[in-house]
Design a protein around this motif. Structure first.
Motif, PDB file in Angstrom:
ATOM      1  N   ASP A 131       0.832  -1.207   0.000  1.00 11.63           N
ATOM      2  CA  ASP A 131       0.000   0.000   0.000  1.00 11.63           C
ATOM      3  C   ASP A 131       0.863   1.253   0.000  1.00 11.63           C
ATOM      4  O   ASP A 131       0.610   2.198  -0.737  1.00 11.63           O
ATOM      5  N   ARG A 132       1.897   1.245   0.853  1.00 10.98           N
ATOM      6  CA  ARG A 132       2.817   2.381   0.928  1.00 10.98           C
ATOM      7  C   ARG A 132       4.249   1.869   0.889  1.00 10.98           C
ATOM      8  O   ARG A 132       4.512   0.709   1.191  1.00 10.98           O
ATOM      9  N   ALA A 133       5.151   2.764   0.531  1.00  7.53           N
ATOM     10  CA  ALA A 133       6.566   2.423   0.488  1.00  7.53           C
ATOM     11  C   ALA A 133       7.351   3.423   1.315  1.00  7.53           C
ATOM     12  O   ALA A 133       7.066   4.624   1.305  1.00  7.53           O
ATOM     13  N   LEU A 134       8.337   2.913   2.021  1.00  9.51           N
ATOM     14  CA  LEU A 134       9.292   3.724   2.771  1.00  9.51           C
ATOM     15  C   LEU A 134      10.672   3.407   2.212  1.00  9.51           C
ATOM     16  O   LEU A 134      11.115   2.259   2.258  1.00  9.51           O
ATOM     17  N   VAL A 135      11.339   4.406   1.656  1.00  7.52           N
ATOM     18  CA  VAL A 135      12.668   4.227   1.077  1.00  7.52           C
ATOM     19  C   VAL A 135      13.677   4.869   2.021  1.00  7.52           C
ATOM     20  O   VAL A 135      13.563   6.065   2.336  1.00  7.52           O
ATOM     21  N   ILE A 136      14.640   4.070   2.486  1.00  3.16           N
ATOM     22  CA  ILE A 136      15.619   4.596   3.440  1.00  3.16           C
ATOM     23  C   ILE A 136      17.037   4.287   2.983  1.00  3.16           C
ATOM     24  O   ILE A 136      17.300   3.270   2.323  1.00  3.16           O
ATOM     25  N   ASP A 137      17.932   5.148   3.325  1.00  5.25           N
ATOM     26  CA  ASP A 137      19.367   4.950   3.173  1.00  5.25           C
ATOM     27  C   ASP A 137      20.045   5.840   4.204  1.00  5.25           C
ATOM     28  O   ASP A 137      20.308   7.004   3.955  1.00  5.25           O
ATOM     29  N   HIS A 138      20.211   5.298   5.422  1.00  4.90           N
ATOM     30  CA  HIS A 138      20.712   6.064   6.562  1.00  4.90           C
ATOM     31  C   HIS A 138      19.805   7.260   6.863  1.00  4.90           C
ATOM     32  O   HIS A 138      20.267   8.306   7.301  1.00  4.90           O
ATOM     33  N   GLY A 139      18.531   7.085   6.631  1.00  3.50           N
ATOM     34  CA  GLY A 139      17.525   8.121   6.829  1.00  3.50           C
ATOM     35  C   GLY A 139      16.428   7.933   5.804  1.00  3.50           C
ATOM     36  O   GLY A 139      16.576   7.162   4.843  1.00  3.50           O
ATOM     37  N   VAL A 140      15.315   8.599   6.000  1.00  5.86           N
ATOM     38  CA  VAL A 140      14.177   8.469   5.099  1.00  5.86           C
ATOM     39  C   VAL A 140      14.412   9.313   3.856  1.00  5.86           C
ATOM     40  O   VAL A 140      14.590  10.530   3.937  1.00  5.86           O
ATOM     41  N   LEU A 141      14.400   8.655   2.690  1.00  7.83           N
ATOM     42  CA  LEU A 141      14.483   9.371   1.417  1.00  7.83           C
ATOM     43  C   LEU A 141      13.107   9.708   0.879  1.00  7.83           C
ATOM     44  O   LEU A 141      12.937  10.708   0.178  1.00  7.83           O
ATOM     45  N   GLY A 142      12.133   8.872   1.182  1.00  6.09           N
ATOM     46  CA  GLY A 142      10.777   9.123   0.719  1.00  6.09           C
ATOM     47  C   GLY A 142       9.809   8.134   1.324  1.00  6.09           C
ATOM     48  O   GLY A 142      10.177   6.998   1.631  1.00  6.09           O
ATOM     49  N   VAL A 143       8.581   8.541   1.509  1.00 11.45           N
ATOM     50  CA  VAL A 143       7.542   7.660   2.033  1.00 11.45           C
ATOM     51  C   VAL A 143       6.205   8.158   1.531  1.00 11.45           C
ATOM     52  O   VAL A 143       5.975   9.362   1.409  1.00 11.45           O
TER      53      VAL A 143
END
Length: 286
Positions: free
Chosen positions: A217-229
């Motif tokens: 339903d939703r996506a959380l993109v992280i790389d040493h922190g949130v890049l997008g959600v």
């Protein structure tokens, strides 16, 4: 999409607020990270290796303690005490990528019984929970089998059944399709979809952008922190965001753009999620 990690619009059953974590004296994995999981949703967590996905899952499940920040369950902060973490773990179950990290017992039934027995439940309740979990994972026929004789996919299902027997509100899965063949992936997704339909909230980490685009339903993109959600179509349709996270573009948006260029998909129609949707669209246009 919210680069700061805004919470889901529905009430959050599980959340992390201003989370910071580091292993020993190493640089922080992340600081000030926010995440919220709405009841009944599937949240996909994506990012590169070493970007903090598994660390975040372990913090949410209570198997790691944050350096700062807090975990919230149904809006209330979880005390970092034995009692507080115990309560969190009864409601939130984490299934690791490698099933052998969580298999403890000689037989399938014994292994699935492990968690409920440790909760102090009576024999009849444990038996009912185990039978239900085995049936939900379609492995009732394996109940008496030794765990060391099972295939990799069967061991994954046994570990998942053990988590389900705890009757969690939230099920957290770390790379659940890793190591499975295509048929095994489809079978597992059908099982998880049934759990979602019954009200289980799912948090799933994956490298498979197309899987997340198709199912979450939703996506959380992280790389040493949130890049997008945000909504999965919006987040995983952002090629610049995916590139920043060292992830390949999602298949669906690319096909959608090609179909619109060819006049086969209206400008306001959503991108397809699966090849079957594309085939149905092309068949209807003949």
């Amino acid at each position: 999409m919210s680069p700061g990690g805004a919470p889901a619009t529905a009430p959050a059953v599980l959340a992390g607020r201003d989370l910071a974590f580091a292993y020993d004296d190493a640089d922080p994995v992340f600081t000030g990270l926010n995440v919220a999981v709405a009841a009944g949703e599937v949240l996909a967590v994506l990012g590169p290796n070493g970007g903090g996905k598994t660390t975040l899952l372990r913090l949410l499940a209570g198997s790691l303690r944050p350096r700062s920040g807090e975990i919230l369950l149904d809006g209330a902060g979880v005390p970092q005490s034995r009692r507080g973490i115990g309560g969190l773990r009864r409601r939130v179950q984490l299934v690791f990528q490698d099933p052998d990290d969580q298999l403890f017992s000689a037989s399938v039934r014994q292994d699935v019984s492990f968690g409920p027995l440790n909760q102090g439940l009576d024999t009849d309740t444990v038996r009912e929970r185990v039978d239900w979990a085995l049936d939900a994972l379609d492995i009732t026929g394996l109940a008496g089998q030794p765990t060391h004789l099972l295939s990799y996919g069967q061991r994954k299902r046994v570990v998942l059944a053990g988590a389900l027997a705890m009757r969690p509100s939230v099920l957290i899965l770390d790379e659940p399709t890793a190591g499975l063949d295509p048929a095994g992936v489809e079978s597992l997704l059908a099982t998880l979809e049934g759990l979602r339909a019954s009200g289980t909230t799912l948090v799933v980490s994956t490298h498979e952008v197309d899987l997340a685009y198709r199912w979450a339903d939703r996506a959380l993109v992280i790389d040493h922190g949130v890049l997008g959600v945000g909504p999965v179509r919006q987040v995983l349709g952002d090629t610049a965001l995916l590139s920043a996270a060292r992830l390949r573009p999602a298949w669906g948006p690319a096909v959608g753009r090609a179909l619109r260029t060819s006049g086969l998909l209206p400008d306001d129609a959503p991108d397809p999620r699966t090849p079957e949707e594309v085939a149905a669209l092309l068949d209807s246009d003949r």
